[in-house]
Design an enzyme around this catalytic site. Structure first.
Site, PDB file in Angstrom:
ATOM      1  CG  PHE A 171      -1.862   1.237   1.151  1.00 47.41           C
ATOM      2  CD1 PHE A 171      -2.989   1.238   0.344  1.00 47.41           C
ATOM      3  CD2 PHE A 171      -1.583   2.383   1.877  1.00 47.41           C
ATOM      4  CE1 PHE A 171      -3.826   2.351   0.262  1.00 47.41           C
ATOM      5  CE2 PHE A 171      -2.411   3.502   1.801  1.00 47.41           C
ATOM      6  CZ  PHE A 171      -3.531   3.483   0.996  1.00 47.41           C
ATOM      7  CG  ASP A 204       5.534   3.567   2.003  1.00 52.11           C
ATOM      8  OD1 ASP A 204       5.500   4.086   3.139  1.00 52.11           O
ATOM      9  OD2 ASP A 204       4.549   3.524   1.245  1.00 52.11           O
ATOM     10  CE  LYS A 235      -1.046   5.564   7.746  1.00 49.45           C
ATOM     11  NZ  LYS A 235      -0.643   4.928   6.505  1.00 49.45           N
TER      12      LYS A 235
HETATM   13  C1  LIG Z   1      -0.901   5.242   5.134  1.00 49.48           C
HETATM   14  C2  LIG Z   1       0.153   4.836   4.173  1.00 49.48           C
HETATM   15  C3  LIG Z   1       0.395   5.567   2.999  1.00 49.48           C
HETATM   16  C4  LIG Z   1      -0.462   6.744   2.584  1.00 49.48           C
HETATM   17  O1  LIG Z   1      -0.409   7.799   3.499  1.00 49.48           O
HETATM   18  P1  LIG Z   1      -1.517   8.989   3.405  1.00 49.48           P
HETATM   19  O2  LIG Z   1      -1.045   9.977   4.426  1.00 49.48           O
HETATM   20  O3  LIG Z   1      -2.840   8.355   3.752  1.00 49.48           O
HETATM   21  O4  LIG Z   1      -1.503   9.512   2.033  1.00 49.48           O
HETATM   22  C5  LIG Z   1       1.436   5.154   2.194  1.00 49.48           C
HETATM   23  N1  LIG Z   1       2.198   4.095   2.499  1.00 49.48           N
HETATM   24  C6  LIG Z   1       1.991   3.373   3.623  1.00 49.48           C
HETATM   25  C7  LIG Z   1       2.883   2.206   3.927  1.00 49.48           C
HETATM   26  C8  LIG Z   1       0.952   3.701   4.487  1.00 49.48           C
HETATM   27  O5  LIG Z   1       0.720   2.954   5.574  1.00 49.48           O
END
Ligand SMILES: *Cc1c(COP(=O)(O)O)cnc(C)c1O
Length: 387
Positions: free
Chosen positions: A123, A210, A239
């Site tokens: 994701f 990420d 986050k």
């Molecule tokens: C939550 C998340 C995103 C996206 O972040 P947003 O602030 O919602 O755009 C991208 N990569 C990972 C691994 C995430 O958990």
């Protein structure tokens, strides 16, 4: 717009790991606003940073120097062993910066049609490029045409990466989560990241982590890749960095840090004094209150306690985690556990259909951990024996 199927509860106030709804009912928050509120709710350090900066300066734009951006950028770069930081306002935006960086880096080296290797069940966000990178059809369906330039392989499968390296001469980077979050708390083999690092070195690819969900102490290290010792060229954060104040960051080192130059990328809000002041308060508090160590300790405790409570129960497939990023996988879909937990005064999440996901605040203390284990184990036992 109705982009979320919301649970029938509205919170009015929070303190530490606790939330109160509009009827005054108290809940133990084992989700932290999806891995965001690592310091819990209404932490004085976050409150004070917001109040002080709001009374001083919130925004001037990136047309001018921003002292708080330089401070936070320097601190993050130092901790991560990186050279430069681009600040955005969300995770998806941080990943967009990383994707643009990888493409521009390739074009500057004469690679016409660059592709980025991504994983199944990953994701990376909801913008067009990041949903195209995401390994989940539900996130993509209806938004075609997708952004091109992504090559997908199974997660934790080095052989698949080697085959892609042989067959796809236009690959320029790997974009990967050190532990998959939305995909179901998938922890790769201990040598996976180190082997990806070796392939990237051999092929001249950028290794992009990420760490939007895994970063900022969540897994018991400041960044999850520290467990592996395999350093990235580029890393994204969001986050937990702002504890709820929107902020994202794309960090890079070496040649990758020199790719995005004046005019190639930007953001009106990104790196504003308010968000960066809060980011600095979060990082300083994680360190001064030893919360990363606490995440490691409480995470170990929770793993052991859940194994004792549920390890022998039929229907529990696996109990796994690192630090305060935990998953309990069942042998059946279990979304119904979320409203059941809500009734019991506990906030949890279910991802990948059958994985109960726990992302409690990093300030979690022993009695709260015990309450989490007791309440959730009871709910899971009832759920598995009821049907
Ligand atoms: C939550 C998340 C995103 C996206 O972040 P947003 O602030 O919602 O755009 C991208 N990569 C990972 C691994 C995430 O958990």
């Amino acid at each position: 717009m109705a982009t979320y199927k919301r649970l029938p509860v509205t919170f009015e106030r929070g303190e530490g790991v606790w939330l109160w709804d509009t009827d005054g009912k108290r809940y133990l928050d084992a989700l932290s606003g999806i891995a965001v509120c690592g310091l819990g709710h209404a932490h004085p350090a976050v409150r004070d940073a917001i109040c002080a900066q709001a009374g001083q300066l919130i925004h001037t734009s990136n047309l001018y120097g921003i002292a708080e951006q330089e401070r936070l950028g320097t601190m993050l770069a130092e901790r991560a062993g990186m050279d430069r930081v681009f600040f955005a306002n969300s995770g998806a935006e941080a990943n967009e910066a990383a994707i643009k960086l990888a493409r521009l880096h390739a074009h500057r080296r004469g690679i016409e049609n660059p592709a980025i290797l991504v994983a199944e069940h990953s994701f990376h966000g909801r913008t067009l490029a990041t949903l195209s990178a995401t390994g989940n059809r539900k996130v993509q369906a209806g938004f075609e045409p997708l952004v091109q330039g992504f090559v997908r392989v199974p997660y934790d499968d080095i052989e698949a990466v080697e085959i892609a390296a042989t067959n796809r001469p236009n690959i320029v980077a790997i974009l990967i989560e050190p532990i998959q979050g939305e995909g179901g708390i998938n922890i790769p083999s201990p040598d996976y990241l180190a082997r990806l690092r070796a392939i990237c070195d051999r092929e001249g690819w950028l290794l992009i982590y990420d760490e939007i969900q895994t970063g900022m102490g969540r897994t018991g290290r400041l960044f999850a890749h520290e467990h592996s010792g395999a350093r990235p060229d580029v890393m994204t954060l969001a986050k937990g960095l702002g504890n709820g104040v929107p902020i994202g960051a794309c960090l890079a080192r070496g040649a990758a840090a020199e790719v995005l130059t004046a005019g190639t990328h930007g953001s009106t809000f990104g790196g504003n004094p308010l968000a960066c002041r809060v980011g600095r308060a979060v990082l300083e508090t994680l360190e001064s209150e030893a919360l990363i160590e606490n995440a490691a300790r409480q995470g170990d405790y929770l793993l052991t306690a859940f194994n004792e409570a549920l390890g022998q129960i039929k229907g529990v497939v696996s109990i796994r985690g690192r630090g305060l990023m935990l998953g309990i996988e069942l042998d059946r879909p279990c979304a119904e556990l979320v409203p059941a937990a809500l009734d019991a005064g506990l906030l949890i999440n279910v991802t990948a259909d059958r994985v109960v996901r726990l992302l409690p605040p990093l300030i979690l203390a022993q009695p709260e951990a015990d309450q989490l284990v007791q309440t959730l184990s009871g709910l899971i036992r009832d759920y598995l024996t009821d049907d």
